[in-house]
Enzyme design. Sequence first.
Site, PDB file in Angstrom:
ATOM      1  N   LYS A 198       0.817  -1.218   0.000  1.00  0.00           N
ATOM      2  CA  LYS A 198       0.000   0.000   0.000  1.00  0.00           C
ATOM      3  C   LYS A 198       0.861   1.284   0.000  1.00  0.00           C
ATOM      4  CE  LYS A 198      -3.976  -2.209   2.286  1.00  0.00           C
ATOM      5  NZ  LYS A 198      -4.959  -2.123   3.402  1.00  0.00           N
ATOM      6  N   TYR A 257     -12.350  -2.064  -3.838  1.00  0.00           N
ATOM      7  CA  TYR A 257     -12.829  -2.235  -2.460  1.00  0.00           C
ATOM      8  C   TYR A 257     -14.353  -2.110  -2.365  1.00  0.00           C
ATOM      9  CZ  TYR A 257      -8.326  -2.482   0.056  1.00  0.00           C
ATOM     10  OH  TYR A 257      -7.111  -2.876   0.573  1.00  0.00           O
ATOM     11  N   PHE A 280     -15.387   3.697   6.952  1.00  0.00           N
ATOM     12  CA  PHE A 280     -14.043   4.117   6.557  1.00  0.00           C
ATOM     13  C   PHE A 280     -13.818   4.034   5.045  1.00  0.00           C
ATOM     14  CE2 PHE A 280     -13.929  -0.334   7.991  1.00  0.00           C
ATOM     15  CZ  PHE A 280     -13.458  -0.971   6.848  1.00  0.00           C
ATOM     16  N   ARG A 297      -1.782 -14.286   4.627  1.00  0.00           N
ATOM     17  CA  ARG A 297      -2.453 -13.555   5.705  1.00  0.00           C
ATOM     18  C   ARG A 297      -1.717 -13.739   7.035  1.00  0.00           C
ATOM     19  NH1 ARG A 297      -6.909 -10.822   4.186  1.00  0.00           N
ATOM     20  NH2 ARG A 297      -7.687 -10.685   6.311  1.00  0.00           N
ATOM     21  N   ARG A 327       2.632  -6.313   9.293  1.00  0.00           N
ATOM     22  CA  ARG A 327       1.909  -5.197   9.910  1.00  0.00           C
ATOM     23  C   ARG A 327       2.466  -4.845  11.289  1.00  0.00           C
ATOM     24  NH1 ARG A 327      -3.949  -7.163   7.558  1.00  0.00           N
ATOM     25  NH2 ARG A 327      -4.072  -5.695   5.813  1.00  0.00           N
ATOM     26  N   ASN A 345      -2.033   0.284   6.701  1.00  0.00           N
ATOM     27  CA  ASN A 345      -1.457  -0.939   7.268  1.00  0.00           C
ATOM     28  C   ASN A 345      -0.612  -1.736   6.270  1.00  0.00           C
ATOM     29  OD1 ASN A 345      -3.560  -1.853   5.754  1.00  0.00           O
ATOM     30  ND2 ASN A 345      -4.640  -2.908   7.397  1.00  0.00           N
ATOM     31  N   HIS A 380      -2.239  -5.394   1.530  1.00  0.00           N
ATOM     32  CA  HIS A 380      -3.539  -6.052   1.344  1.00  0.00           C
ATOM     33  C   HIS A 380      -3.274  -7.488   0.928  1.00  0.00           C
ATOM     34  CE1 HIS A 380      -7.446  -7.179  -0.339  1.00  0.00           C
ATOM     35  NE2 HIS A 380      -6.746  -7.690  -1.343  1.00  0.00           N
ATOM     36  N   GLU A 416      -9.525 -10.938  -7.687  1.00  0.00           N
ATOM     37  CA  GLU A 416      -8.613  -9.807  -7.479  1.00  0.00           C
ATOM     38  C   GLU A 416      -7.403  -9.889  -8.414  1.00  0.00           C
ATOM     39  OE1 GLU A 416      -9.825  -8.967  -2.818  1.00  0.00           O
ATOM     40  OE2 GLU A 416      -7.779  -9.575  -3.288  1.00  0.00           O
TER      41      GLU A 416
HETATM   42  P1  ATP Z   1      -7.062  -6.071   3.385  1.00  0.00           P
HETATM   43  O1  ATP Z   1      -8.420  -6.384   2.804  1.00  0.00           O
HETATM   44  O2  ATP Z   1      -6.548  -4.690   3.025  1.00  0.00           O
HETATM   45  O3  ATP Z   1      -6.071  -7.152   3.155  1.00  0.00           O
HETATM   46  P2  ATP Z   1      -7.997  -6.961   5.935  1.00  0.00           P
HETATM   47  O4  ATP Z   1      -8.634  -8.085   5.174  1.00  0.00           O
HETATM   48  O5  ATP Z   1      -7.068  -7.294   7.044  1.00  0.00           O
HETATM   49  O6  ATP Z   1      -7.202  -6.012   4.969  1.00  0.00           O
HETATM   50  P3  ATP Z   1     -10.555  -5.649   5.907  1.00  0.00           P
HETATM   51  O7  ATP Z   1     -11.520  -5.823   7.023  1.00  0.00           O
HETATM   52  O8  ATP Z   1     -10.798  -6.362   4.618  1.00  0.00           O
HETATM   53  O9  ATP Z   1      -9.099  -5.982   6.479  1.00  0.00           O
HETATM   54  O10 ATP Z   1     -10.435  -4.079   5.644  1.00  0.00           O
HETATM   55  C1  ATP Z   1      -9.878  -3.619   4.425  1.00  0.00           C
HETATM   56  C2  ATP Z   1      -8.971  -2.451   4.716  1.00  0.00           C
HETATM   57  O11 ATP Z   1      -9.769  -1.355   5.192  1.00  0.00           O
HETATM   58  C3  ATP Z   1      -7.947  -2.663   5.831  1.00  0.00           C
HETATM   59  O12 ATP Z   1      -6.768  -3.302   5.396  1.00  0.00           O
HETATM   60  C4  ATP Z   1      -7.667  -1.242   6.263  1.00  0.00           C
HETATM   61  O13 ATP Z   1      -6.759  -0.603   5.364  1.00  0.00           O
HETATM   62  C5  ATP Z   1      -9.028  -0.587   6.136  1.00  0.00           C
HETATM   63  N1  ATP Z   1      -9.729  -0.602   7.418  1.00  0.00           N
HETATM   64  C6  ATP Z   1     -10.290  -1.672   8.037  1.00  0.00           C
HETATM   65  N2  ATP Z   1     -10.841  -1.315   9.206  1.00  0.00           N
HETATM   66  C7  ATP Z   1     -10.638   0.025   9.345  1.00  0.00           C
HETATM   67  C8  ATP Z   1     -10.952   1.002  10.331  1.00  0.00           C
HETATM   68  N3  ATP Z   1     -11.610   0.670  11.444  1.00  0.00           N
HETATM   69  N4  ATP Z   1     -10.559   2.275  10.109  1.00  0.00           N
HETATM   70  C9  ATP Z   1      -9.893   2.636   8.987  1.00  0.00           C
HETATM   71  N5  ATP Z   1      -9.565   1.775   8.011  1.00  0.00           N
HETATM   72  C10 ATP Z   1      -9.910   0.482   8.176  1.00  0.00           C
HETATM   73 MG    MG Z   2      -9.848  -7.802   3.433  1.00  0.00          MG
END
Ligand code: ATP
Ligand code: MG
Length: 140
Positions: A11, A51, A59, A87, A104, A114, A117, A128
């Site tokens: 990212k 997304y 968010f 993961r 992370r 973070n 992805h 994807e």
């Molecule tokens: P990713 O899909 O990016 O691999 P993830 O699967 O761990 O991450 P998801 O729940 O899919 O997490 O959320 C997608 C992304 O949205 C997160 O990686 C983060 O960048 C953002 N995100 C998630 N929760 C929050 C939050 N509470 N506040 C701000 N951004 C958030």
């Molecule tokens: Mg995710």
Amino acid sequence: MATERTLSIIKPDATRRNLTGKINAKFEDAGLRIVAQKRIQLTKAQAEKFYAVHSARPFFGELTEFMASGPVVVQVLEGEGAVLKNREVMGATNPKDAAPGTIRAEFAESVGENSVHGSDAPETAAEEIAFFFSGLELVG
Ligand code: ATP
Ligand code: MG
């Protein structure tokens, strides 16, 4: 467990801090092969499309603006059980909850910014990967 492919994104917070090589080393040390990779900058509209599953989340605006704020490195990782393995290497979404040694835990700045992805299942991985790569770009 079968050989799988998963979609990974380094990212903008990580590309800005010149962490691409350090993050790629974590993948390779875990036995994941980077079989396709390119550095691009998403438009806000492209980030919103990628997304879309999160469009109702509070968010969503912050997330898509961040993802379009600088270059990202999109990549296909391959290996035994690659979706889950990636993961594990990434660590929990919130760096405060991420296990020591994960990407992370070491690099993420916040729950939003973070660093990486990763696809969450083989089905979403296939979608994807097709979002970013053509068959011609996947040489294995
Ligand atoms: P990713 O899909 O990016 O691999 P993830 O699967 O761990 O991450 P998801 O729940 O899919 O997490 O959320 C997608 C992304 O949205 C997160 O990686 C983060 O960048 C953002 N995100 C998630 N929760 C929050 C939050 N509470 N506040 C701000 N951004 C958030
Ligand atoms: Mg995710």
